[in-house]
Design a protein around this motif. Sequence first.
Motif, PDB file in Angstrom:
ATOM      1  N   THR A   1       0.747  -1.204  -0.098  1.00  0.00           N
ATOM      2  CA  THR A   1       0.000   0.139  -0.115  1.00  0.00           C
ATOM      3  C   THR A   1       0.917   0.973  -0.097  1.00  0.00           C
ATOM      4  O   THR A   1       1.802   1.362   0.627  1.00  0.00           O
ATOM      5  N   LEU A   2       0.804   2.139  -1.133  1.00  0.00           N
ATOM      6  CA  LEU A   2       1.381   3.419  -0.785  1.00  0.00           C
ATOM      7  C   LEU A   2       0.451   4.516  -0.179  1.00  0.00           C
ATOM      8  O   LEU A   2      -0.680   4.525  -0.284  1.00  0.00           O
ATOM      9  N   VAL A   3       1.060   4.910   0.857  1.00  0.00           N
ATOM     10  CA  VAL A   3       0.363   5.780   1.839  1.00  0.00           C
ATOM     11  C   VAL A   3       1.036   7.242   1.555  1.00  0.00           C
ATOM     12  O   VAL A   3       2.205   7.488   1.915  1.00  0.00           O
ATOM     13  N   PHE A   4       0.257   8.288   1.259  1.00  0.00           N
ATOM     14  CA  PHE A   4       0.652   9.512   1.066  1.00  0.00           C
ATOM     15  C   PHE A   4       0.097  10.474   2.051  1.00  0.00           C
ATOM     16  O   PHE A   4      -1.079  10.417   2.523  1.00  0.00           O
ATOM     17  N   VAL A   5       1.101  11.121   2.619  1.00  0.00           N
ATOM     18  CA  VAL A   5       0.914  12.125   3.602  1.00  0.00           C
ATOM     19  C   VAL A   5       1.134  13.677   3.261  1.00  0.00           C
ATOM     20  O   VAL A   5       2.233  13.907   2.927  1.00  0.00           O
ATOM     21  N   HIS A   6       0.147  14.506   3.278  1.00  0.00           N
ATOM     22  CA  HIS A   6       0.363  15.840   2.839  1.00  0.00           C
ATOM     23  C   HIS A   6       0.966  16.844   3.532  1.00  0.00           C
ATOM     24  O   HIS A   6       1.225  16.422   4.637  1.00  0.00           O
ATOM     25  N   GLY A   7       1.416  18.006   3.008  1.00  0.00           N
ATOM     26  CA  GLY A   7       1.979  18.935   3.858  1.00  0.00           C
ATOM     27  C   GLY A   7       1.219  20.102   4.503  1.00  0.00           C
ATOM     28  O   GLY A   7      -0.014  20.045   4.311  1.00  0.00           O
ATOM     29  N   PHE A   8       1.689  20.868   4.989  1.00  0.00           N
ATOM     30  CA  PHE A   8       1.029  22.255   5.810  1.00  0.00           C
ATOM     31  C   PHE A   8       0.355  22.966   4.757  1.00  0.00           C
ATOM     32  O   PHE A   8       0.668  23.348   3.622  1.00  0.00           O
ATOM     33  N   CYS A   9      -0.815  23.123   5.295  1.00  0.00           N
ATOM     34  CA  CYS A   9      -2.001  23.950   4.666  1.00  0.00           C
ATOM     35  C   CYS A   9      -2.334  23.372   3.318  1.00  0.00           C
ATOM     36  O   CYS A   9      -2.685  23.960   2.344  1.00  0.00           O
ATOM     37  N   MET A  10      -2.237  21.951   3.152  1.00  0.00           N
ATOM     38  CA  MET A  10      -2.703  21.337   1.925  1.00  0.00           C
ATOM     39  C   MET A  10      -3.502  20.203   2.411  1.00  0.00           C
ATOM     40  O   MET A  10      -3.886  20.025   3.593  1.00  0.00           O
ATOM     41  N   THR A  11      -4.021  19.352   1.625  1.00  0.00           N
ATOM     42  CA  THR A  11      -5.010  18.182   1.912  1.00  0.00           C
ATOM     43  C   THR A  11      -4.633  17.098   1.112  1.00  0.00           C
ATOM     44  O   THR A  11      -3.707  16.957   0.356  1.00  0.00           O
ATOM     45  N   ALA A  12      -5.267  16.019   1.278  1.00  0.00           N
ATOM     46  CA  ALA A  12      -5.053  14.767   0.437  1.00  0.00           C
ATOM     47  C   ALA A  12      -5.391  14.933  -1.066  1.00  0.00           C
ATOM     48  O   ALA A  12      -4.529  14.217  -1.684  1.00  0.00           O
ATOM     49  N   ASP A  13      -5.942  16.133  -1.367  1.00  0.00           N
ATOM     50  CA  ASP A  13      -6.113  16.371  -2.922  1.00  0.00           C
ATOM     51  C   ASP A  13      -4.790  16.769  -3.383  1.00  0.00           C
ATOM     52  O   ASP A  13      -4.706  16.807  -4.677  1.00  0.00           O
ATOM     53  N   ALA A  14      -3.818  17.052  -2.723  1.00  0.00           N
ATOM     54  CA  ALA A  14      -2.305  17.330  -3.274  1.00  0.00           C
ATOM     55  C   ALA A  14      -1.737  16.438  -4.062  1.00  0.00           C
ATOM     56  O   ALA A  14      -0.932  16.447  -4.948  1.00  0.00           O
ATOM     57  N   TRP A  15      -2.322  15.053  -3.748  1.00  0.00           N
ATOM     58  CA  TRP A  15      -1.664  14.127  -4.511  1.00  0.00           C
ATOM     59  C   TRP A  15      -2.438  13.381  -5.556  1.00  0.00           C
ATOM     60  O   TRP A  15      -2.225  12.198  -5.974  1.00  0.00           O
TER      61      TRP A  15
ATOM     62  N   VAL B   1      -3.085  27.620  11.015  1.00  0.00           N
ATOM     63  CA  VAL B   1      -1.595  27.911  10.739  1.00  0.00           C
ATOM     64  C   VAL B   1      -0.967  28.490  11.965  1.00  0.00           C
ATOM     65  O   VAL B   1       0.365  27.949  12.081  1.00  0.00           O
ATOM     66  N   GLY B   2      -1.624  29.184  12.828  1.00  0.00           N
ATOM     67  CA  GLY B   2      -0.741  29.664  13.941  1.00  0.00           C
ATOM     68  C   GLY B   2      -0.513  28.575  14.747  1.00  0.00           C
ATOM     69  O   GLY B   2       0.479  28.595  15.487  1.00  0.00           O
ATOM     70  N   ALA B   3      -1.389  27.687  14.951  1.00  0.00           N
ATOM     71  CA  ALA B   3      -1.252  26.450  15.910  1.00  0.00           C
ATOM     72  C   ALA B   3      -0.169  25.498  15.459  1.00  0.00           C
ATOM     73  O   ALA B   3       0.657  24.849  16.271  1.00  0.00           O
ATOM     74  N   PHE B   4      -0.069  25.395  14.216  1.00  0.00           N
ATOM     75  CA  PHE B   4       1.199  24.549  13.603  1.00  0.00           C
ATOM     76  C   PHE B   4       2.637  25.127  13.672  1.00  0.00           C
ATOM     77  O   PHE B   4       3.498  24.296  13.398  1.00  0.00           O
ATOM     78  N   LEU B   5       2.600  26.433  13.521  1.00  0.00           N
ATOM     79  CA  LEU B   5       3.987  27.173  13.341  1.00  0.00           C
ATOM     80  C   LEU B   5       5.003  26.811  14.484  1.00  0.00           C
ATOM     81  O   LEU B   5       6.129  26.499  14.258  1.00  0.00           O
ATOM     82  N   PRO B   6       4.417  26.745  15.880  1.00  0.00           N
ATOM     83  CA  PRO B   6       5.564  26.436  16.631  1.00  0.00           C
ATOM     84  C   PRO B   6       6.072  25.110  16.584  1.00  0.00           C
ATOM     85  O   PRO B   6       7.251  24.706  16.661  1.00  0.00           O
ATOM     86  N   THR B   7       5.345  23.800  16.089  1.00  0.00           N
ATOM     87  CA  THR B   7       5.994  22.722  16.116  1.00  0.00           C
ATOM     88  C   THR B   7       6.813  22.529  14.694  1.00  0.00           C
ATOM     89  O   THR B   7       7.674  21.836  14.660  1.00  0.00           O
ATOM     90  N   LEU B   8       6.621  23.247  13.536  1.00  0.00           N
ATOM     91  CA  LEU B   8       7.444  23.438  12.388  1.00  0.00           C
ATOM     92  C   LEU B   8       8.629  23.959  12.900  1.00  0.00           C
ATOM     93  O   LEU B   8       9.702  23.404  12.416  1.00  0.00           O
ATOM     94  N   LEU B   9       8.452  25.322  13.560  1.00  0.00           N
ATOM     95  CA  LEU B   9       9.859  25.643  14.160  1.00  0.00           C
ATOM     96  C   LEU B   9      10.760  24.999  15.056  1.00  0.00           C
ATOM     97  O   LEU B   9      11.797  25.172  14.970  1.00  0.00           O
ATOM     98  N   ASP B  10      10.131  24.051  15.950  1.00  0.00           N
ATOM     99  CA  ASP B  10      10.835  23.447  16.860  1.00  0.00           C
ATOM    100  C   ASP B  10      11.203  21.951  16.390  1.00  0.00           C
ATOM    101  O   ASP B  10      11.960  21.246  16.754  1.00  0.00           O
ATOM    102  N   HIS B  11      10.799  21.708  15.164  1.00  0.00           N
ATOM    103  CA  HIS B  11      11.008  20.345  14.788  1.00  0.00           C
ATOM    104  C   HIS B  11      12.674  20.042  14.465  1.00  0.00           C
ATOM    105  O   HIS B  11      13.389  20.950  13.936  1.00  0.00           O
TER     106      HIS B  11
END
Length: 324
Positions: A37-51, A223-233
């Motif tokens: 199974t190919l499992v696709f995981v999309h990016g920030f501010c995107m959705t499954a439609d990106a794939w 967007v604001g809720a996810f920014l800290p985890t992206l910056l701390d990643h």
Amino acid sequence: MASARPDPSTSRKSTVTASDGVRLYVEESGPRDGAVTLVFVHGFCMTADAWTFQRRGLGDLGRTLCYDQRAHGRSGPSEAEHCTIAQLADDLRRVLDDRVPTGQVVLIGHSMGGMTILGLAEAHPELFGERIIAVGLLSTSAGELPRLAFGLPAAVGAAARRVLPGMAVGMRHAPSLLERVRWKGSSLSRTLTRRLGFGAARVPEPVVDSLETMVANTPIPVVGAFLPTLLDHDRLAAAAALRDIPTLLLVGDADVMTPIEHSRILAEALPEAELAVEEGAGHAVILERPDAVNARLRDLVNRAVPEGILAGRWSAPPGSVRVG
């Protein structure tokens, strides 16, 4: 013989419940009992439609699965304290356990989706081997995102980075002004989408529209809720779990969100991985260069399953450079 490639618009739709009760929207195509199974995981501010291009172009390989990450698209809202890479990794584990309980898995992540995969590798390295047999990290970083200049001059980029933490708080608690400024279809929205998402070459308008729609439909508080985890990643050490399986690192050399240096750092940690650079492509490489991306992913699956899922080996598409 390869089966007919499924149309994502006719895929099976369902939900998976995350550990904190958030409902995750899932789409599947292809045989339910497929060996891989190919499992696709999309990016920030995107959705499954990106794939969409990847699911159509690689549907002959068997089963494909994608889902909307929490608080994105058709998935349920999330408390801000759960908008973290660690929680996204746990969500991915839930999706795998619920929708792919048997068989082997190829994980493919773009941007924050790749970070999600690295988060899973950190929490569950034992899954990478017999269960997860290959990984594609597209336009992905293992850390150091606070150093990004976003394509701006050095002084301007440094100033922007200093205000990002404060902006994240403002986005969560006072989003109305920012929502008006980024109104979908405005010249500013269009310019930002092109500048941050794509390279200099002309991109078909419907492709720009699709990215702009996904970004515009992501609420500012999310967007604001996810920014800290992206910056701390910081999960470079977690990449060690990928050392013994085929891994693709793919990035556009015009990517200003996760520049090529981030993929090179991952390549140093994963000397057996393939580093593929798409000349002139930007961050949304999966939309901008779908044929080239699909060719690389097809080769990745072929290397992971050498007994012949694919009819032929990889051949370089125009405009790409094979580095590793």
